[in-house]
Design a protein around this motif. Structure first.
Motif: not given
Length: 84
Positions: A1-6, A8-13, A28-34
């Motif tokens: 299940m996707a986390r709504p606040s993430i 870039d799921e792959k980078l987060y994982d 980091i995952a959110n910053a890289k996705a922005n």
């Protein structure tokens, strides 16, 4: 299940698998996705956290899903945002 606040799921994982904390990996995952953020570049344009209002620090902590943020003092918010 996707986390709504993430964003870039792959980078987060991947970061979590490397042992990074949930909060730091999310940041980091959110910053890289922005496209407007460049987390690998030093010297951002934001003033240091000490110059932020407590409300602004709280909002940032909320974005990063910092636990127990509502009970934290301004200094504790700053410490948590830096440590992540």
């Amino acid at each position: 299940m996707a986390r709504p606040s993430i964003k870039d799921e792959k980078l987060y994982d991947d970061l979590r698998e490397d042992g990074m904390s949930k909060q730091k990996a999310a940041r980091i995952a959110n910053a890289k996705a922005n496209d407007d953020m460049h987390p690998s570049e030093k010297g951002g344009k934001q003033p240091p956290y000490e110059k932020w209002s407590k409300d602004d620090l709280y909002s940032r902590a909320q974005e990063l899903d910092v636990e127990n943020r509502s009970q934290m003092t301004k200094d504790e918010l700053i410490e948590e945002l830096r440590e992540g």
